[in-house]
Design a protein around this motif. Structure first.
Motif, short mmCIF file in Angstrom:
data_model
loop_
_atom_site.label_atom_id
_atom_site.label_comp_id
_atom_site.label_asym_id
_atom_site.label_seq_id
_atom_site.Cartn_x
_atom_site.Cartn_y
_atom_site.Cartn_z
N VAL A 1 -9.19 -0.73 10.02
CA VAL A 1 -8.86 0.07 8.85
C VAL A 1 -7.75 -0.63 8.06
CG1 VAL A 1 -8.02 2.29 8.02
CG2 VAL A 1 -9.52 2.18 10.01
N HIS A 2 -8.03 -0.96 6.82
CA HIS A 2 -7.09 -1.62 5.94
C HIS A 2 -6.51 -0.58 5.00
CE1 HIS A 2 -8.82 -5.63 7.08
NE2 HIS A 2 -9.87 -4.85 7.31
N LEU A 3 -5.25 -0.23 5.18
CA LEU A 3 -4.62 0.78 4.34
C LEU A 3 -4.28 0.18 2.98
CD1 LEU A 3 -2.36 2.52 7.00
CD2 LEU A 3 -4.53 3.32 6.06
N VAL A 4 -4.74 0.83 1.90
CA VAL A 4 -4.57 0.27 0.55
C VAL A 4 -3.87 1.22 -0.41
CG1 VAL A 4 -6.58 -1.25 0.77
CG2 VAL A 4 -6.88 1.06 -0.18
N GLY A 5 -3.68 2.47 -0.02
CA GLY A 5 -3.04 3.43 -0.93
C GLY A 5 -2.34 4.53 -0.17
N ASN A 6 -1.30 5.06 -0.80
CA ASN A 6 -0.52 6.15 -0.20
C ASN A 6 -0.13 7.12 -1.32
OD1 ASN A 6 1.11 7.67 1.62
ND2 ASN A 6 2.90 6.54 0.90
N TRP B 1 0.81 -1.22 0.00
CA TRP B 1 0.00 0.00 0.00
C TRP B 1 0.84 1.27 0.00
CZ3 TRP B 1 -0.39 3.98 3.66
CH2 TRP B 1 0.35 3.80 4.82
N ARG B 2 2.05 1.21 0.57
CA ARG B 2 2.88 2.41 0.70
C ARG B 2 3.33 2.95 -0.66
NH1 ARG B 2 5.60 3.07 5.93
NH2 ARG B 2 4.47 1.79 7.45
N THR B 3 3.35 2.12 -1.68
CA THR B 3 3.75 2.57 -3.02
C THR B 3 2.61 2.46 -4.02
OG1 THR B 3 4.64 0.36 -3.47
CG2 THR B 3 6.19 2.02 -2.65
N ASN B 4 1.40 2.21 -3.54
CA ASN B 4 0.24 2.04 -4.41
C ASN B 4 -0.47 3.38 -4.55
OD1 ASN B 4 -1.58 0.56 -6.00
ND2 ASN B 4 -2.95 0.21 -4.26
#
Length: 303
Positions: free
Chosen positions: A83-88, A27-30
């Motif tokens: 909370v599911h983190l999916v983008g940054n 997610w950190r690079t999406n």
């Protein structure tokens, strides 16, 4: 107007607010940064997924669809409140919306204008959170999920020094949208405001005493008022500096190898400079010395 939180700062801010966080895949690079700007950011936008089930909803928001590439938000809030983190970075969640609404959000106006235009890129300006819900007006909103929406919104507002007026629903931004359907955004903003105004580290209540007939009572403020720039000099020591440092760590701006502690140090200055940059300051305005506006936004608990 603020610089977007880094991935580490976002995770730290959410967890400091008591949010259960799951970091999904890469997610950190999406992101969609190659398609347009990400930031300056001005608020948080709440959506519903029109799906059921956590795994497929999270994967959909991470990868997107054939007609709309992912990420479709920054985080997915499931029915259990995780909370599911999916983008940054830039995400395909807000689309074009009403510039008058954006201006009202920036001003943190008491009321939003009608969203009757689609002339402004919202993907650059809003964090987006999709909530697992069918959006049919019948699918329930569990208490844990509503609390997570409140906490996520408050965490980001707290990190940027915003009020609850910086949180909007998709239906308030883009003409024709109905999400989130099933609760009122004014009601949710009220909840967020209560959380932001609450003392984060309440002291035990003192035993009740009868006030003097001639001495008026005065309540202690929840947050430390700005103590003046002179406190923040090499060698100065105060419990206020410790409380400030703990808040900087909580919002993801801590730059401490040890501490924080009561004596002003270069680590305090570097941490506060990071906070100023998060608020959108730059150059000489982000010198690491607290000022009244950035101090009020930090909400240092009263000591």
């Amino acid at each position: 107007m603020s610089t977007p939180l880094t991935a580490d700062a976002l995770v730290a801010a959410l967890r400091a607010e008591g949010v259960k966080v799951v970091e999904y895949k890469s997610w950190r690079t999406n992101n969609r940064d190659h398609k347009g700007p990400w930031g300056p950011v001005n608020g948080v936008m709440i959506h519903h997924t029109v799906t059921s089930g956590t795994p497929n909803s999270v994967e959909l928001c991470y990868s997107g669809r054939s007609d709309l590439p992912g990420p479709l938000c920054h985080g997915v809030i499931d029915k259990e409140g995780t909370v599911h983190l999916v983008g940054n970075g830039r995400a395909n969640h807000a689309g074009l919306g009403d510039g008058d609404v954006l201006r009202a959000v920036i001003a943190e106006a008491a009321a939003l204008p009608a969203d009757n235009e689609a002339d402004t890129d919202g993907n650059a300006r809003f964090y987006g959170f999709e909530c697992v819900n069918l959006g049919d007006g019948q699918d329930p909103w569990p208490a844990a999920q509503l609390e997570a929406i409140e906490k996520v919104s408050a965490a980001i507002c707290r990190a940027h020094g915003w009020t609850e007026r910086s949180v909007v629903g998709h239906l308030e931004w883009q003409p024709g949208k109905v999400d989130p359907r099933g609760f009122e955004m004014d009601w949710m903003r009220e909840r967020i405001g209560v959380r932001l105004d609450a003392d984060e580290t309440p002291a035990p209540a003192p035993a009740p005493t009868k006030p003097s007939a001639t001495t008026p009572t005065k309540s202690k403020p929840a947050y430390e008022p700005f103590p003046g720039a002179s406190l923040f000099r090499v060698g100065r020591s105060s419990p206020i500096i410790t409380a400030m440092g703990r808040r900087l760590v909580a919002v993801g701006c801590g730059r401490y190898a040890v501490g924080p502690g009561p004596t002003w140090s270069e680590a305090d200055r570097a941490s506060y400079a990071a906070w100023q940059r998060h608020l959108g300051y730059s150059g000489a305005a982000a010198d690491g010395i607290p000022g009244p506006t950035s101090w009020a936004a930090l909400r240092v608990p009263n000591v």
